[in-house]
Scaffold this active site. Structure first.
Site, PDB file in Angstrom:
ATOM      1  N   GLU A 133       7.414  -1.314  -6.623  1.00  0.00           N
ATOM      2  CA  GLU A 133       7.516  -2.428  -5.661  1.00  0.00           C
ATOM      3  C   GLU A 133       6.863  -3.685  -6.204  1.00  0.00           C
ATOM      4  O   GLU A 133       6.596  -4.629  -5.461  1.00  0.00           O
ATOM      5  CB  GLU A 133       6.847  -2.031  -4.332  1.00  0.00           C
ATOM      6  CG  GLU A 133       7.687  -1.067  -3.527  1.00  0.00           C
ATOM      7  CD  GLU A 133       7.042  -0.682  -2.206  1.00  0.00           C
ATOM      8  OE1 GLU A 133       5.953  -1.194  -1.904  1.00  0.00           O
ATOM      9  OE2 GLU A 133       7.646   0.147  -1.502  1.00  0.00           O
TER      10      GLU A 133
ATOM     11  N   GLY B 242       0.815  -1.209   0.000  1.00  0.00           N
ATOM     12  CA  GLY B 242       0.000   0.000   0.000  1.00  0.00           C
ATOM     13  C   GLY B 242       0.850   1.262   0.000  1.00  0.00           C
ATOM     14  O   GLY B 242       2.063   1.213  -0.177  1.00  0.00           O
ATOM     15  N   LEU B 243       0.193   2.388   0.235  1.00  0.00           N
ATOM     16  CA  LEU B 243       0.896   3.685   0.224  1.00  0.00           C
ATOM     17  C   LEU B 243       1.563   3.900   1.584  1.00  0.00           C
ATOM     18  O   LEU B 243       1.095   4.650   2.417  1.00  0.00           O
ATOM     19  CB  LEU B 243      -0.115   4.800  -0.093  1.00  0.00           C
ATOM     20  CG  LEU B 243       0.391   6.240  -0.189  1.00  0.00           C
ATOM     21  CD1 LEU B 243       1.670   6.357  -0.972  1.00  0.00           C
ATOM     22  CD2 LEU B 243      -0.677   7.119  -0.791  1.00  0.00           C
ATOM     23  N   HIS B 244       2.675   3.217   1.789  1.00  0.00           N
ATOM     24  CA  HIS B 244       3.346   3.319   3.090  1.00  0.00           C
ATOM     25  C   HIS B 244       4.384   4.448   3.072  1.00  0.00           C
ATOM     26  O   HIS B 244       4.383   5.281   2.165  1.00  0.00           O
ATOM     27  CB  HIS B 244       3.947   1.966   3.492  1.00  0.00           C
ATOM     28  CG  HIS B 244       5.000   1.458   2.560  1.00  0.00           C
ATOM     29  ND1 HIS B 244       6.328   1.629   2.795  1.00  0.00           N
ATOM     30  CD2 HIS B 244       4.896   0.817   1.379  1.00  0.00           C
ATOM     31  CE1 HIS B 244       7.016   1.090   1.797  1.00  0.00           C
ATOM     32  NE2 HIS B 244       6.155   0.591   0.921  1.00  0.00           N
ATOM     33  N   THR B 245       5.266   4.458   4.046  1.00  0.00           N
ATOM     34  CA  THR B 245       6.137   5.624   4.241  1.00  0.00           C
ATOM     35  C   THR B 245       7.067   5.924   3.066  1.00  0.00           C
ATOM     36  O   THR B 245       7.191   7.061   2.651  1.00  0.00           O
ATOM     37  CB  THR B 245       6.984   5.439   5.515  1.00  0.00           C
ATOM     38  OG1 THR B 245       6.128   4.892   6.507  1.00  0.00           O
ATOM     39  CG2 THR B 245       7.516   6.751   6.002  1.00  0.00           C
TER      40      THR B 245
END
Lengths: 338, 88
Positions: free
Chosen positions: B87, B13-16
């Protein structure tokens, strides 16, 4: 990344026995037994040596060029020999070019020993401390004397006990930041010219030169003496360099860290110093940011990393959403009752 | 003004990390950049805001670009989403 270019490493290759004695006398009370015209001899090695085996006649691998420590073992051994044999053993021993002799435990050499050292022009000292302590103090002193040194152009301030070293091109405002920090109660170590030296394997110490200590040049004002203006609370003599802060003009083409998840370091004399690249522009309060750098470093040291913490929270939040645990960003607004 | 719809493709997902890169990409452009997800509208140039979205794999986000270089900004940022934040 390279911010400190052309650092020239200086390292002493020898110290005089006279200097060795004066310093060690002052630092931990080394006593002079006999000068024997040996003060101009050079010590070229930072290690010390206990010559037990050499006295017993095993002279292979004898580190004769080091300071020789005579402790209980050596003394006992010499006394166990008959006079003739003892003199013979010592004569063989002193055929080598030994810099100087230190007796520990308050031992004092006998007349024969002094005669031989006088012939060979080797100074003799003693200390009342036990051998392990003497070894510790001498090693520490010699280690420091022979440690590699570099000079760095920057400003060095102790902020909340953390040594922040500011570097950047001249005129960018390093001294002004240092002065501002001093004004807020922090302590100046040195400005402009900083001597850095490695202590042990992993510690980098910084200090100013004897001459320029705590003097500072402020553009348009000239030279000032920070100690005289702010008093003794505003200065300190030396400090471990813990964080390197690189000041740069804001460059819109350049990418600066937004999360702080990456940890940059700069290698100075083989020690990796955490490094922060700080873009500056008019109106940005670098002093406050410098304090935060110090406090954040402290927090990290005590095991809390804000960037990592938030990263984990985000990952958990994404997981929860995957599992359909939908929550609004703020779950509930109460009435304005506090 | 340009509006685009994108889907989060990568598993995490849209992580750091992608949030930080997204913000860096957006900051290169003069145009305003907003991300709309569920009930939140956030400034795409602010790291804290983008992280707050907590967008998992499969979420659909609306992107809004507005300014003189909106076309270029939209192109680069949409591409980054479509690559699954590199990714995949």
């Amino acid at each position: 990344m390279k911010f400190l270019e052309n650092l020239i490493e200086i390292r002493k290759d020898s110290i005089d026995v006279g200097f060795f004695y004066e310093s060690c006398h002052r630092l931990f009370g080394l006593n002079l037994i006999a000068e024997n015209d040996g003060f101009s001899k050079k010590i070229k090695d930072y290690s010390i040596h206990r010559p037990g085996l050499a006295l017993a006649g095993f002279l292979e691998l004898f580190s004769f060029n080091r300071v020789q420590i005579f402790g209980n073992t050596e003394i006992r051994f010499l006394h166990s020999l008959e006079r003739e044999k003892r003199i013979q053993s010592l004569k063989k021993f002193f055929e080598y070019d030994i810099p100087c002799i230190v007796f520990s435990n308050g031992h004092v050499p006998d007349e024969d020993f002094l005669n031989i050292t006088r012939d060979k022009k080797i100074s003799v000292f003693n200390s009342n401390l036990p051998t392990t302590k003497v070894v510790y103090f001498l090693s520490d002193f010699l280690d420091d004397q022979f440690a590699p040194q570099v000079t760095i152009h920057g400003s060095f301030v102790d902020v909340y006990g953390i040594g922040l070293l500011f570097v950047g091109r001249s005129g960018i405002g390093k001294s002004e930041i240092a002065l501002d920090l001093v004004e807020r109660g922090h302590r100046l170590v040195a400005d402009d010219l900083i001597l850095a030296t490695r202590k042990g394997e992993n510690v980098l110490m910084g200090t100013g030169t004897k001459l320029m200590k705590h003097f500072m040049e402020i553009r348009g004002l000239g030279l000032i003496n920070v100690e005289k203006i702010f008093g003794v609370r505003a200065i300190r003599y030396q400090k471990r360099i813990e964080v390197l802060v690189v000041l740069e003009e804001w460059d819109s083409q350049k990418e600066y860290t937004r999360t702080g998840l990456e940890n940059h370091t700069t290698n100075i004399l083989g020690v990796n110093i955490p490094t922060i690249i700080l873009p500056i522009f008019p109106g940005k309060n670098i002093t406050v940011i410098a304090e935060i750098i110090a406090l954040n470093y402290l927090l990290k040291h005590y095991g809390y990393d804000a960037a990592q913490d938030l990263k984990k929270r985000v990952e958990k939040g994404i997981q929860d959403r995957m599992n359909q645990k939908y929550e609004r960003a703020v779950d509930y607004f109460e009435h304005d009752f506090e | 003004m340009i509006e685009k719809e994108v889907t989060i493709l990568n598993r995490a997902g849209l992580h750091t990390r992608p949030a930080a890169i997204l913000v860096q990409l957006a900051s290169k452009y003069k145009s305003d950049f907003f991300i709309i997800h569920d009930d939140l509208v956030v400034n795409g140039k602010s790291i804290i805001s983008v992280m707050t979205l907590l967008a998992p794999q499969g979420s659909k986000l609306k992107l809004k670009f507005e300014g003189i270089d909106e076309e270029e900004a939209a192109k680069e940022i949409v591409e980054y989403f479509n690559r699954g934040f590199d990714e995949l």
